[in-house]
Design a protein around this motif. Sequence first.
Motif, PDB file in Angstrom:
ATOM      1  N   ASN A 118      10.725  67.855  47.016  1.00 35.07           N
ATOM      2  CA  ASN A 118      11.844  67.460  47.918  1.00 35.07           C
ATOM      3  C   ASN A 118      11.633  66.688  48.114  1.00 35.07           C
ATOM      4  O   ASN A 118      10.974  65.410  48.546  1.00 35.07           O
ATOM      5  N   TYR A 119      13.623  65.693  47.791  1.00 30.70           N
ATOM      6  CA  TYR A 119      13.299  64.586  48.170  1.00 30.70           C
ATOM      7  C   TYR A 119      13.515  64.589  50.247  1.00 30.70           C
ATOM      8  O   TYR A 119      14.267  65.318  50.723  1.00 30.70           O
ATOM      9  N   PRO A 135      19.980  68.309  52.717  1.00 28.16           N
ATOM     10  CA  PRO A 135      19.236  67.823  51.795  1.00 28.16           C
ATOM     11  C   PRO A 135      19.839  68.001  50.235  1.00 28.16           C
ATOM     12  O   PRO A 135      20.723  67.538  49.867  1.00 28.16           O
ATOM     13  N   TYR A 136      18.574  66.678  50.144  1.00 26.84           N
ATOM     14  CA  TYR A 136      19.452  65.946  48.562  1.00 26.84           C
ATOM     15  C   TYR A 136      18.857  66.452  48.161  1.00 26.84           C
ATOM     16  O   TYR A 136      18.058  67.452  47.407  1.00 26.84           O
ATOM     17  N   THR A 137      19.901  66.259  46.632  1.00 20.53           N
ATOM     18  CA  THR A 137      19.423  66.981  44.530  1.00 20.53           C
ATOM     19  C   THR A 137      20.041  65.786  44.570  1.00 20.53           C
ATOM     20  O   THR A 137      20.985  65.136  44.650  1.00 20.53           O
ATOM     21  N   SER A 138      19.519  66.296  43.020  1.00 16.01           N
ATOM     22  CA  SER A 138      19.137  64.733  42.369  1.00 16.01           C
ATOM     23  C   SER A 138      20.362  65.225  41.356  1.00 16.01           C
ATOM     24  O   SER A 138      21.550  66.426  41.175  1.00 16.01           O
ATOM     25  N   LEU A 140      23.288  63.703  43.003  1.00 18.38           N
ATOM     26  CA  LEU A 140      24.364  64.010  44.371  1.00 18.38           C
ATOM     27  C   LEU A 140      25.074  63.451  44.222  1.00 18.38           C
ATOM     28  O   LEU A 140      24.699  61.527  44.214  1.00 18.38           O
ATOM     29  N   ASN A 144      30.436  65.663  46.175  1.00 20.75           N
ATOM     30  CA  ASN A 144      29.489  66.468  46.879  1.00 20.75           C
ATOM     31  C   ASN A 144      29.215  66.473  48.297  1.00 20.75           C
ATOM     32  O   ASN A 144      28.862  68.074  48.570  1.00 20.75           O
TER      33      ASN A 144
END
Length: 195
Positions: A118-119, A135-138, A140, A144
């Motif tokens: 989890n970032y 929450p960060y997602t790869s 991004l 978005n």
Amino acid sequence: MLTLRSFLATMALALGLMVSACGTTSPTAGARDAGVTTQSQIATAYTLGSSDRLRVTVFGHPTLSGEFEVDGAGAISLPLIGQVAAVGLSTVDLENAVATKLADGYVLDPRVSVEVINYRPYYILGEVGRPGEYPYTSGLTVQNAVAAAGGFSYRANKRVVYIKSMDGNQEVAYDLTPSTVVKPGDTIRIGERIF
């Protein structure tokens, strides 16, 4: 006669350059008119920071493996070797640091793998529907992130975004393009447009 021709040729060239310069536009012309200097934000290698959750695997030693969070001091606490500094390191750098500490009298020829589970979250403020923490997602992008926050408000400036990175001291203005990236821990601010 020769000087008059060279003068007229020079004037024609200068006039042509001025006309061509007036015909070009840039995507951030509105931003520059408002006194904002922008730059492009591009993806760079990820470095670890506080609140990142990691999976550390020491092959052949399940009791030394597990999930760990980078604490506020920027370190992870591992069995046997204790605190290992993680902030500012890539996952490969952290793998090497853990392996070096384990090889110092604990494990013979350690093989270590580190992956981010989890970032750390990012934050979005300003002219969006639902400002807050997300929450960060790869992979991004700002677009978005804005969509996740309920989209732009009717007053939003859709040309410029202000981003303060976790390791930076101040906001930086960036061109708001489809490829403008968000990094974990960033604080994004969508400003109000000037009518």
